[in-house]
Design a protein around this motif. Structure first.
Motif, PDB file in Angstrom:
ATOM      1  N   ASN A 134       0.852  -1.180   0.000  1.00 52.66           N
ATOM      2  CA  ASN A 134       0.000   0.000   0.000  1.00 52.66           C
ATOM      3  C   ASN A 134       0.894   1.238   0.000  1.00 52.66           C
ATOM      4  N   LEU A 135       1.140   1.753  -1.182  1.00 53.13           N
ATOM      5  CA  LEU A 135       2.051   2.883  -1.366  1.00 53.13           C
ATOM      6  C   LEU A 135       1.556   4.124  -0.637  1.00 53.13           C
ATOM      7  N   PHE A 136       0.261   4.419  -0.726  1.00 51.31           N
ATOM      8  CA  PHE A 136      -0.276   5.631  -0.109  1.00 51.31           C
ATOM      9  C   PHE A 136      -0.070   5.620   1.409  1.00 51.31           C
ATOM     10  N   ILE A 137      -0.445   4.523   2.054  1.00 52.93           N
ATOM     11  CA  ILE A 137      -0.274   4.458   3.515  1.00 52.93           C
ATOM     12  C   ILE A 137       1.212   4.482   3.861  1.00 52.93           C
ATOM     13  N   GLY A 138       2.028   3.757   3.114  1.00 53.57           N
ATOM     14  CA  GLY A 138       3.462   3.734   3.372  1.00 53.57           C
ATOM     15  C   GLY A 138       4.090   5.119   3.305  1.00 53.57           C
ATOM     16  N   LEU A 139       3.804   5.853   2.239  1.00 53.83           N
ATOM     17  CA  LEU A 139       4.365   7.198   2.110  1.00 53.83           C
ATOM     18  C   LEU A 139       3.796   8.138   3.166  1.00 53.83           C
ATOM     19  N   SER A 140       2.538   7.957   3.511  1.00 50.13           N
ATOM     20  CA  SER A 140       1.930   8.776   4.579  1.00 50.13           C
ATOM     21  C   SER A 140       2.642   8.539   5.905  1.00 50.13           C
ATOM     22  N   VAL A 141       2.965   7.294   6.191  1.00 50.20           N
ATOM     23  CA  VAL A 141       3.678   6.977   7.433  1.00 50.20           C
ATOM     24  C   VAL A 141       5.070   7.599   7.417  1.00 50.20           C
ATOM     25  N   ILE A 142       5.752   7.577   6.283  1.00 48.05           N
ATOM     26  CA  ILE A 142       7.076   8.205   6.191  1.00 48.05           C
ATOM     27  C   ILE A 142       6.984   9.695   6.500  1.00 48.05           C
ATOM     28  N   VAL A 143       5.974  10.347   5.948  1.00 53.66           N
ATOM     29  CA  VAL A 143       5.780  11.776   6.220  1.00 53.66           C
ATOM     30  C   VAL A 143       5.517  11.992   7.713  1.00 53.66           C
ATOM     31  N   LEU A 144       4.670  11.155   8.293  1.00 55.69           N
ATOM     32  CA  LEU A 144       4.365  11.288   9.720  1.00 55.69           C
ATOM     33  C   LEU A 144       5.596  11.015  10.595  1.00 55.69           C
ATOM     34  N   ILE A 145       6.435  10.076  10.181  1.00 58.50           N
ATOM     35  CA  ILE A 145       7.676   9.811  10.924  1.00 58.50           C
ATOM     36  C   ILE A 145       8.555  11.061  10.925  1.00 58.50           C
ATOM     37  N   ALA A 146       8.708  11.684   9.762  1.00 52.49           N
ATOM     38  CA  ALA A 146       9.547  12.891   9.668  1.00 52.49           C
ATOM     39  C   ALA A 146       8.964  14.026  10.514  1.00 52.49           C
ATOM     40  N   ILE A 147       7.655  14.222  10.416  1.00 53.10           N
ATOM     41  CA  ILE A 147       7.008  15.271  11.214  1.00 53.10           C
ATOM     42  C   ILE A 147       7.159  14.971  12.700  1.00 53.10           C
ATOM     43  N   GLY A 148       6.968  13.706  13.073  1.00 48.82           N
ATOM     44  CA  GLY A 148       7.102  13.320  14.476  1.00 48.82           C
ATOM     45  C   GLY A 148       8.509  13.543  15.005  1.00 48.82           C
ATOM     46  N   LYS A 149       9.521  13.179  14.208  1.00 49.10           N
ATOM     47  CA  LYS A 149      10.914  13.353  14.635  1.00 49.10           C
ATOM     48  C   LYS A 149      11.250  14.828  14.811  1.00 49.10           C
ATOM     49  N   VAL A 150      10.834  15.658  13.860  1.00 52.32           N
ATOM     50  CA  VAL A 150      11.110  17.092  13.966  1.00 52.32           C
ATOM     51  C   VAL A 150      10.355  17.688  15.154  1.00 52.32           C
ATOM     52  N   THR A 151       9.097  17.305  15.314  1.00 57.64           N
ATOM     53  CA  THR A 151       8.298  17.820  16.437  1.00 57.64           C
ATOM     54  C   THR A 151       8.936  17.429  17.768  1.00 57.64           C
ATOM     55  N   TRP A 152       9.304  16.144  17.910  1.00 51.62           N
ATOM     56  CA  TRP A 152       9.959  15.689  19.139  1.00 51.62           C
ATOM     57  C   TRP A 152      11.240  16.477  19.380  1.00 51.62           C
ATOM     58  N   SER A 153      12.020  16.687  18.324  1.00 52.79           N
ATOM     59  CA  SER A 153      13.301  17.387  18.443  1.00 52.79           C
ATOM     60  C   SER A 153      13.117  18.814  18.929  1.00 52.79           C
ATOM     61  N   VAL A 154      12.117  19.502  18.394  1.00 52.54           N
ATOM     62  CA  VAL A 154      11.885  20.893  18.782  1.00 52.54           C
ATOM     63  C   VAL A 154      11.261  20.975  20.178  1.00 52.54           C
TER      64      VAL A 154
END
Length: 192
Positions: A134-154
């Motif tokens: 499922n490409l759509f869910i997979g790419l969505s999760v990648i985006v959420l991982i990046a947002i989560g990492k940046v949010t946690w970092s800040v």
């Protein structure tokens, strides 16, 4: 040796690299090793390559290879100390990594455990999405991982956490583009 013969080694190899990853995580509880690893993690090359491990992770999930996934996670975990300790470290980088060390070595409470569990949970969801192709869910999760990492970092690192935005953003763009076109090409090849 063809792919069918290699398949019989898939789960044993996955277990070996899973054990090695767990051993590495436990080794990081040793203060001397943690200091050595984080001194090398100050090298920004490790910051830029780490997100790129999502590409082979997704590839192996798509190919349904437990060994490939496990090896990729092991390589991701070790990549923080692949590069030499830099001669010069920006104050923001040093401050951010000190925050990460403090976070890892401070007492654990239920909130910290839940936040930390988001890492393996997100990788499980990411792997499952590509396992199910499922490409759509997979790419969505990648985006959420990046947002989560940046949010946690800040949130936890304050101003120093913003130093992670550039590596995370560049990694996100490269991962999304390469994974998108890789899956599309794979689907096209299957149709031919």
């Amino acid at each position: 040796m063809d792919e069918i013969n290699l398949r019989k080694y898939d789960k044993p190899l996955a277990l070996v690299f899973g054990f090695l990853t767990l051993t590495l995580i436990l080794t990081l509880t040793n203060q001397e090793f943690l200091s050595w690893a984080f001194a090398r993690h100050q090298n920004l090359l490790s910051w830029y390559i780490r997100p790129l491990f999502l590409i082979p992770f997704c590839y192996f999930a798509y190919k349904r290879s437990w060994a490939g996934i496990s090896i990729t996670i092991f390589l991701l975990a070790t990549s923080m100390f692949w590069f030499p300790e830099p001669a010069v470290v920006s104050p923001e980088t040093a401050q951010f990594l000190q925050m990460e060390i403090d976070y890892l070595t401070r007492a654990w409470n239920p909130a910290k455990i839940l936040i930390t569990l988001l890492v393996p949970i997100s990788l499980i969801i990411l792997g499952a999405a590509f396992w199910k192709r499922n490409l759509f869910i997979g790419l969505s999760v990648i985006v959420l991982i990046a947002i989560g990492k940046v949010t946690w970092s800040v949130v936890f690192g304050g101003e120093s956490g913003t130093s992670l935005i550039a590596p995370a953003s560049l990694g996100l763009i490269i991962c999304v583009v390469l994974i998108y076109f890789g899956v599309r090409r794979s689907r096209k090849d299957k149709k031919e």
